[in-house]
Enzyme design. Sequence first.
Site, PDB file in Angstrom:
ATOM      1  N   TRP A 106       0.820  -1.207   0.000  1.00 46.10           N
ATOM      2  CA  TRP A 106       0.000   0.000   0.000  1.00 46.10           C
ATOM      3  C   TRP A 106       0.852   1.254   0.000  1.00 46.10           C
ATOM      4  CZ3 TRP A 106      -4.304  -0.938  -2.045  1.00 46.10           C
ATOM      5  CH2 TRP A 106      -4.898  -2.180  -1.870  1.00 46.10           C
ATOM      6  N   ASP A 151      -1.243   6.331   6.711  1.00 41.67           N
ATOM      7  CA  ASP A 151      -2.317   5.466   6.231  1.00 41.67           C
ATOM      8  C   ASP A 151      -2.610   4.462   7.352  1.00 41.67           C
ATOM      9  OD1 ASP A 151      -3.989   3.599   5.119  1.00 41.67           O
ATOM     10  OD2 ASP A 151      -2.704   3.123   3.397  1.00 41.67           O
ATOM     11  N   LYS A 203     -12.175  -2.065   7.070  1.00 35.46           N
ATOM     12  CA  LYS A 203     -11.379  -3.098   7.738  1.00 35.46           C
ATOM     13  C   LYS A 203     -11.708  -3.136   9.234  1.00 35.46           C
ATOM     14  CE  LYS A 203      -8.482  -2.405   4.042  1.00 35.46           C
ATOM     15  NZ  LYS A 203      -8.448  -3.774   3.489  1.00 35.46           N
TER      16      LYS A 203
END
Length: 370
Positions: free
Chosen positions: A109, A180, A204
């Site tokens: 990511w 993030d 999530k």
Amino acid sequence: MTATATDQRAFNFSAGPAVLPVSVLEEVRDELLCLPGARASLLEMSHRDKVFLDILHQAENSIRELIGINDDYSVLFLQGGAALQFSMIPANLLRDSGKQAAYIQTGTWGKKAIAEAKKEGDVNVVYDAADTKFNHVPTAGDFNVADDAAYLYYCNNETIQGVQFQSEPTCPSGVPLVCDASSDFLHREVDITKYGLMYACAQKNAGPAGVTVVIIRKDLLDVGSASLPGYLNYKNHADADSEWNTPPTFAIWVLGKVAKWLQNDIGGLAAMEKINRAKAGVLYNAIDSSGGFYTGHAKVDCRSLMNATFTLPNDELQAAFLEQAASHNLVALKGHRSVGGIRASIYNAMPTEGVDTLANFMTNFAGKNS
Ligand code: PMP
């Protein structure tokens, strides 16, 4: 007797969208047709209706209370997923700044975020863990960030590789730290004053897909260039209280319920961390006590509390593991297609019983197949 929908639920180790608290799902089911007192479903209601505005403010307040976010920060509810933040962050904080942005790359990511940032400006990858297949995070002294960097960006928990920072990376005091937190948002207490910006897609650890929470220090709202497309400018969203355009009302509603669940049923983020540490401990113990049958991907000191990644001795055993796990009520354990292996995502809402069941299954499977 027919099984109820709740009875039919397996222990779901999906990396996202992922398991939600059953009590939240039951509330959503009960209130979906008609929100108590509102004479309509939330799905049918204007985002400017007072009923929804109250829901929006409750969700914001719960997040502020859980994390301890003061008035120096705006809390925004945006669309476009975490991926849009890969672009929005450099569009606001790097474009036309004449500065360089520093990025730490510890997994897939972070890598994707870097690719997008390069389209906006000058990027300096100050640490890259690619050579070790992203199995660790750097420690203090492993990298340097210039005092005049536009910001330092990192991903606290790399969902695919299962590596997690145990504390914030060192960052010069004048440089905004950008994080993030998509796959470990609200999993433990955090000192938000260390951050310039933290963001997380909800699907999530915090709710359903469709909403991304952005916590941004207010001074950074003024950095964005006036030439930015309207939606991409954080200031527009902050000034309009996340109502610059229609926000994802359903996702915000459910996110607010998950936040309330954390506050009222779990007892806050310190209590949540304790549970998460206990759950992860059980799972990593099953790996470590398997005599080498299971190999963890992450180095021990940066193992993720959210996504445990490991491999078995060969592909045949891996396939048998997944098949037999499913028959033990344990689903969505296949590792990400880019890295293979097994990934057990054990987010906040994964019950302890699910992790215990998985760990017992792992120990039995290793015993039979070693
Ligand atoms: N960052 C992290 C850490 C993630 O786990 C994900 C999703 N798996 C993303 C970013 C991208 O999220 P989205 O699909 O919402 O754009």
